[in-house]
Structure formats: C-alpha cells, structure tokens
Design a protein around this motif. Structure first.
Motif, PDB file in Angstrom:
ATOM      1  N   MET A   1       0.847  -1.190   0.000  1.00 38.77           N
ATOM      2  CA  MET A   1       0.000   0.000   0.000  1.00 38.77           C
ATOM      3  C   MET A   1       0.883   1.241   0.000  1.00 38.77           C
ATOM      4  N   ASN A   2       0.567   2.178  -0.873  1.00 37.54           N
ATOM      5  CA  ASN A   2       1.331   3.412  -0.935  1.00 37.54           C
ATOM      6  C   ASN A   2       0.942   4.330   0.209  1.00 37.54           C
ATOM      7  N   GLU A   3       1.948   4.770   0.959  1.00 39.70           N
ATOM      8  CA  GLU A   3       1.694   5.685   2.070  1.00 39.70           C
ATOM      9  C   GLU A   3       1.589   7.113   1.555  1.00 39.70           C
ATOM     10  N   LYS A   4       0.750   7.893   2.200  1.00 35.67           N
ATOM     11  CA  LYS A   4       0.678   9.313   1.881  1.00 35.67           C
ATOM     12  C   LYS A   4       1.979   9.979   2.288  1.00 35.67           C
ATOM     13  N   GLN A   5       2.437  10.902   1.442  1.00 34.65           N
ATOM     14  CA  GLN A   5       3.639  11.665   1.748  1.00 34.65           C
ATOM     15  C   GLN A   5       3.230  12.951   2.471  1.00 34.65           C
ATOM     16  N   ILE A   6       3.791  13.144   3.650  1.00 36.95           N
ATOM     17  CA  ILE A   6       3.412  14.253   4.519  1.00 36.95           C
ATOM     18  C   ILE A   6       4.569  15.257   4.595  1.00 36.95           C
ATOM     19  N   LEU A   7       4.270  16.523   4.373  1.00 41.12           N
ATOM     20  CA  LEU A   7       5.264  17.586   4.553  1.00 41.12           C
ATOM     21  C   LEU A   7       4.779  18.517   5.658  1.00 41.12           C
ATOM     22  N   ILE A   8       5.594  18.646   6.699  1.00 42.24           N
ATOM     23  CA  ILE A   8       5.315  19.576   7.796  1.00 42.24           C
ATOM     24  C   ILE A   8       6.334  20.702   7.679  1.00 42.24           C
ATOM     25  N   LEU A   9       5.837  21.880   7.391  1.00 42.82           N
ATOM     26  CA  LEU A   9       6.693  22.988   6.980  1.00 42.82           C
ATOM     27  C   LEU A   9       6.534  24.190   7.907  1.00 42.82           C
ATOM     28  N   GLY A  10       7.644  24.733   8.339  1.00 40.01           N
ATOM     29  CA  GLY A  10       7.626  25.980   9.093  1.00 40.01           C
ATOM     30  C   GLY A  10       8.259  27.067   8.253  1.00 40.01           C
ATOM     31  N   ILE A  11       7.560  28.181   8.076  1.00 40.32           N
ATOM     32  CA  ILE A  11       8.128  29.275   7.298  1.00 40.32           C
ATOM     33  C   ILE A  11       8.173  30.546   8.138  1.00 40.32           C
ATOM     34  N   GLY A  12       9.086  31.431   7.778  1.00 41.46           N
ATOM     35  CA  GLY A  12       9.259  32.664   8.528  1.00 41.46           C
ATOM     36  C   GLY A  12      10.732  32.990   8.704  1.00 41.46           C
ATOM     37  N   ASN A  13      10.989  34.068   9.406  1.00 45.69           N
ATOM     38  CA  ASN A  13      12.352  34.563   9.610  1.00 45.69           C
ATOM     39  C   ASN A  13      12.600  34.729  11.099  1.00 45.69           C
ATOM     40  N   VAL A  14      13.464  33.881  11.663  1.00 49.18           N
ATOM     41  CA  VAL A  14      13.704  33.912  13.107  1.00 49.18           C
ATOM     42  C   VAL A  14      14.382  35.195  13.559  1.00 49.18           C
ATOM     43  N   LEU A  15      14.923  35.978  12.620  1.00 49.93           N
ATOM     44  CA  LEU A  15      15.628  37.213  12.985  1.00 49.93           C
ATOM     45  C   LEU A  15      14.676  38.352  13.333  1.00 49.93           C
ATOM     46  N   TRP A  16      13.384  38.195  13.044  1.00 47.62           N
ATOM     47  CA  TRP A  16      12.423  39.268  13.281  1.00 47.62           C
ATOM     48  C   TRP A  16      11.332  38.831  14.253  1.00 47.62           C
ATOM     49  N   ALA A  17      11.740  38.568  15.476  1.00 49.10           N
ATOM     50  CA  ALA A  17      10.817  38.298  16.582  1.00 49.10           C
ATOM     51  C   ALA A  17       9.757  37.251  16.216  1.00 49.10           C
ATOM     52  N   ASP A  18       8.467  37.609  16.308  1.00 42.20           N
ATOM     53  CA  ASP A  18       7.394  36.630  16.113  1.00 42.20           C
ATOM     54  C   ASP A  18       7.301  36.108  14.688  1.00 42.20           C
ATOM     55  N   GLU A  19       7.994  36.736  13.769  1.00 43.22           N
ATOM     56  CA  GLU A  19       8.054  36.242  12.395  1.00 43.22           C
ATOM     57  C   GLU A  19       8.656  34.837  12.356  1.00 43.22           C
TER      58      GLU A  19
END
Length: 209
Positions: A1-19
């Motif tokens: 059985m083919n498993e679903k491919q899961i992408l867990i992605l975090g985007i943003g810029n750690v240099l700008w506080a809550d960004e």
C-alpha cells in the motif's frame, strides 16, 4: 500500500521576533517527536519559490506561520484546504508569504498539489525587532500549535512517538531557540530596528521633500 507523503513545513524569519513562529514550531516538533519515513519536517525559512518541489511531492501539507489575522496577539487560527492560499497572501507581513502563495499556485498549475492542507497560524505580537525572539504570548502557542497538527495528522494514520533526543537539528546550532536568545547582545551593542544613523538620515530627507 502506498503511504501518503506528509510535509510539515515551518516558514518565517527567526531574525524578526514573532516572524519566526513557524520555524520554531518545526524546530520543537523535530526535537521532541519522531515519525515514519513518509513524514518530512522542514524548516522552510524564507526560501519562497524554492519550496515548490517539496510541496509538489506532498499529499498532505501542514504549514506553521505567523499570520496577521487581525486577532488578539498570540491567537492561534487554523485554516484548511482551499482557504489556505487566501491567508498566505492577506495582510502580507514579509516577502516569504508572497513567495509561499506563489509556491502553492505553481504546484497547483503543474498538477502536483497536496490533496489536504492545514495552516496553523499565530497572530504576532511584535515583528519590528531585529535579532529578537518570540514574544511570550507567541512562544506559549508553539506546543498548542504542534498539538493541533498532530491531531490533524491522525486522520491520515500518522502517529508521532516521543523523540529520545537524538534528532538531527534542522538548522545550525546557534539558531536554536535557547542559544539564539542567550546570545543576543543588548540594545547598546546592537540596534533593534536598524542603523539609527541611516534611519535618522532617511527621516530628515523625507521631511525636506
């Protein structure tokens, strides 16, 4: 059985506080949990269009990000499927959001688009603080955001196990949350919003126009 491919992605810029909220979420997720080989956890940073190939490979996409929903600071909001691109482009706070909206559009155009999408967004408290870290209201939402994502993934048969502490870091060590916060110089040593000499000159130039 083919498993679903899961992408867990975090985007943003750690240099700008809550960004940096999205990146801090995947950093904590990678550190504390482990998944099967069909789940990829990725620090997308501000890569924008360069993320398209990863999105194209995913059947299920989970994104963490700081989003201006116009809500109380620190509020979490979840967005699903067709609604996700609308929020990635609304009230844009930085270039990476425009870029990620384009990523989704390009993936859809090529016909390789995730069947299921979840955006877990947090309303920022502060963005204009170069070198700053997450504000407490936003930092407190990292684990709740992760819990939302983990619960969402159970419908696809994805379960996470607590990590034994051997996970390889997603980014250089000096960028992990604790080292980043401890290594920040004080305001006298490093201007928070930019070089005050340039800011002052620009303001003076505007006033003479």
């Amino acid at each position: 059985m083919n498993e679903k491919q899961i992408l867990i992605l975090g985007i943003g810029n750690v240099l700008w506080a809550d960004e940096g909220f999205g990146v801090r979420c995947v950093e904590a997720l990678n550190q504390d949990y482990q998944f099967g080989e069909n789940v990829k956890i990725m620090d997308g940073g501000t890569q924008g269009i360069y993320l398209v190939q990863h999105v194209q490979e995913a059947d299920v996409l989970v994104v963490f990000d700081a989003i201006d929903y116009g809500l109380a600071p620190g509020t979490l909001k979840t967005i699903y499927n067709d609604e996700v691109p609308k929020f990635m482009g609304a009230k844009q706070m930085s270039l990476h959001q425009t870029g990620f909206q384009e990523v989704l559009a390009m993936a859809e155009f090529t016909g390789n688009y995730p069947a299921d999408l979840l955006l877990v967004g947090c309303q920022p408290v502060e963005l204009e603080d170069f070198g700053g870290s997450l504000r407490e209201e936003v930092k407190a939402q990292v684990q709740p955001a992760i819990d939302i994502a983990l619960d969402y993934l159970t419908q696809f048969g994805i379960s996470a196990q607590r990590n034994a502490g051997t996970a390889q870091a997603l980014a250089p060590g000096q960028l992990n949350l604790s080292d980043y916060e401890q290594g920040r110089p004080d305001e006298q040593a490093a201007c928070r919003t930019g070089d005050s000499r340039v800011i002052g000159s620009a303001a003076a130039g505007e006033s003479t126009k």
